[in-house]
Scaffold this motif. Structure first.
Motif, PDB file in Angstrom:
ATOM      1  N   ILE A 119       0.961  -1.703  -0.030  1.00 31.65           N
ATOM      2  CA  ILE A 119      -0.589  -0.451   0.261  1.00 31.65           C
ATOM      3  C   ILE A 119       1.500   1.161   0.154  1.00 31.65           C
ATOM      4  O   ILE A 119       1.652   1.605   1.188  1.00 31.65           O
ATOM      5  CB  ILE A 119      -0.931  -0.059   0.925  1.00 31.65           C
ATOM      6  N   VAL A 120       1.466   1.780  -1.394  1.00 29.96           N
ATOM      7  CA  VAL A 120       1.423   3.402  -1.552  1.00 29.96           C
ATOM      8  C   VAL A 120       1.098   4.030  -0.548  1.00 29.96           C
ATOM      9  O   VAL A 120      -0.481   4.625  -0.850  1.00 29.96           O
ATOM     10  CB  VAL A 120       2.187   3.427  -2.836  1.00 29.96           C
ATOM     11  N   ALA A 140      -7.768   0.519  -5.717  1.00 28.97           N
ATOM     12  CA  ALA A 140      -7.630  -0.416  -6.260  1.00 28.97           C
ATOM     13  C   ALA A 140      -7.399  -0.475  -8.246  1.00 28.97           C
ATOM     14  O   ALA A 140      -8.919   0.103  -7.807  1.00 28.97           O
ATOM     15  CB  ALA A 140      -7.628  -1.537  -5.069  1.00 28.97           C
ATOM     16  N   VAL A 141      -7.299  -1.344  -8.555  1.00 26.31           N
ATOM     17  CA  VAL A 141      -7.726  -1.340 -10.025  1.00 26.31           C
ATOM     18  C   VAL A 141      -8.624  -2.225  -9.571  1.00 26.31           C
ATOM     19  O   VAL A 141      -8.640  -3.752  -9.456  1.00 26.31           O
ATOM     20  CB  VAL A 141      -6.407  -2.724 -10.825  1.00 26.31           C
ATOM     21  N   PHE A 149      -7.635  -8.268  -2.298  1.00 16.47           N
ATOM     22  CA  PHE A 149      -7.057  -8.249  -1.223  1.00 16.47           C
ATOM     23  C   PHE A 149      -7.818  -6.303   0.427  1.00 16.47           C
ATOM     24  O   PHE A 149      -7.735  -6.774   0.670  1.00 16.47           O
ATOM     25  CB  PHE A 149      -5.362  -7.883  -1.325  1.00 16.47           C
ATOM     26  N   ALA A 150      -7.400  -5.304  -0.565  1.00 18.34           N
ATOM     27  CA  ALA A 150      -8.207  -4.494  -0.232  1.00 18.34           C
ATOM     28  C   ALA A 150     -10.025  -4.772   0.880  1.00 18.34           C
ATOM     29  O   ALA A 150      -9.964  -3.980   1.929  1.00 18.34           O
ATOM     30  CB  ALA A 150      -8.216  -3.306  -1.392  1.00 18.34           C
ATOM     31  N   ALA A 157     -10.916  -0.457   5.857  1.00 19.27           N
ATOM     32  CA  ALA A 157     -10.367   0.352   4.589  1.00 19.27           C
ATOM     33  C   ALA A 157     -11.965   0.954   4.042  1.00 19.27           C
ATOM     34  O   ALA A 157     -13.056  -0.054   3.792  1.00 19.27           O
ATOM     35  CB  ALA A 157      -9.944  -0.120   4.354  1.00 19.27           C
ATOM     36  N   GLN A 158     -11.946   2.143   3.352  1.00 13.51           N
ATOM     37  CA  GLN A 158     -13.191   2.260   2.352  1.00 13.51           C
ATOM     38  C   GLN A 158     -12.274   1.839   1.233  1.00 13.51           C
ATOM     39  O   GLN A 158     -11.890   3.065   0.562  1.00 13.51           O
ATOM     40  CB  GLN A 158     -13.450   3.872   2.381  1.00 13.51           C
ATOM     41  N   VAL A 159     -13.025   1.122   0.738  1.00  6.12           N
ATOM     42  CA  VAL A 159     -11.741   1.236  -0.786  1.00  6.12           C
ATOM     43  C   VAL A 159     -12.880   1.713  -2.058  1.00  6.12           C
ATOM     44  O   VAL A 159     -13.992   1.585  -1.898  1.00  6.12           O
ATOM     45  CB  VAL A 159     -12.331  -0.478  -1.333  1.00  6.12           C
TER      46      VAL A 159
END
Length: 271
Positions: A119-120, A140-141, A149-150, A157-159
């Protein structure tokens, strides 16, 4: 009448062009259509009008050994596997992790790389543990392993999903994302290309059980055998090692892919 006839002819020509461009490569004189991405260096990307990167250059080497041609076509990852399954593409080349869920849609060659998911984040954010991303916006793509994963491994987390890597990276740069979930090699390349951006690697985890592989339509055992045979030869003669060293500056080659190594076998369920 002439206007109507012109429109009918135009539709017919366009339809014929679409049909000629789809499927098993027979209409293209044996050239196989390969769906790939344009913005995921060093694995797959477009440079000076040429589709390149570790995955695509390795596929070219396999094609040369096995006597077929490849035509690369840029696409979005979210629809790639479906388009392999429905004959739009013969091969998917896009650092595709060989998950059990994806094996329900396509078959996979043996693996040609492993890697890390990272995670950048903004520099100094201090987000080095997965639990620290609760309540944060991470990108994420869409449809990628990083998306999964996210969603499943970053609690709270809010993806936010994007069609490609560039779009998510732009949101991270302008501060509307707290983290950008990517394969670490792709993250390395983005940071190298943007040295003035205050970004760094946050949480990172190794991914070994689902190596990257080429995707083909289920039941296409002839093409699958060619890919595996060509890949084995490329491992044995050091081509994989050479290409890995060329494109991956910060990651060691897995021992399985060294000349004389056993490779990274992938098992496909019975069709």
């Amino acid at each position: 009448m002439r206007s109507m006839l012109s429109r009918i002819l135009a539709v017919a020509v366009a339809s014929a062009a679409v049909l000629a461009g789809c499927g098993s490569g027979e209409a293209a004189g044996g050239t196989l259509r390969v769906g790939t991405l344009t913005d995921a260096p060093p694995s797959i990307y477009l440079e000076n009008g040429n589709y390149t990167g570790y995955d695509n250059e390795l596929l070219r080497e396999i094609a040369r050994r096995e006597g077929f041609q490849v035509e690369f076509v840029g696409t979005e990852f979210a629809g790639l596997l479906a388009n392999v399954a429905n004959h739009t593409f013969d091969i998917g080349s896009s650092t595709i992790s060989t998950t059990d869920e994806r094996k329900k849609t396509v078959a996979f060659s043996n693996g040609y790389s492993t890697g890390f998911t990272t995670i950048v984040t903004r520099k100094g954010a201090g987000l080095t543990q997965v639990g620290q991303f609760a309540g944060k916006r991470i990108g994420a793509v869409q449809g990628s392993v990083q998306d999964e994963f996210a969603t499943k491994k970053v609690p709270g987390a809010q993806v936010v999903r994007f069609p490609d890597y560039n779009a998510g990276f732009a949101q991270l740069r302008n501060g509307t994302l707290d983290g950008w979930v990517v394969p670490k090699d792709i993250g390395h390349r983005y940071l190298e290309q943007n040295p003035n951006e205050p970004l760094e690697f946050g949480y990172t985890v190794e991914t070994k059980d689902t190596p990257s592989a080429f995707a083909v339509r289920k039941g296409n055992t002839e093409l699958l055998d060619k890919l595996n045979r060509g890949l084995a030869a490329a491992i044995a003669d050091g081509t994989v090692k050479r290409l890995h060293a060329q494109f991956f500056k910060n990651e060691p080659l897995p021992a399985e892919l060294e000349p004389g190594g056993p490779g990274l076998p992938v098992t496909n369920p019975a069709s």
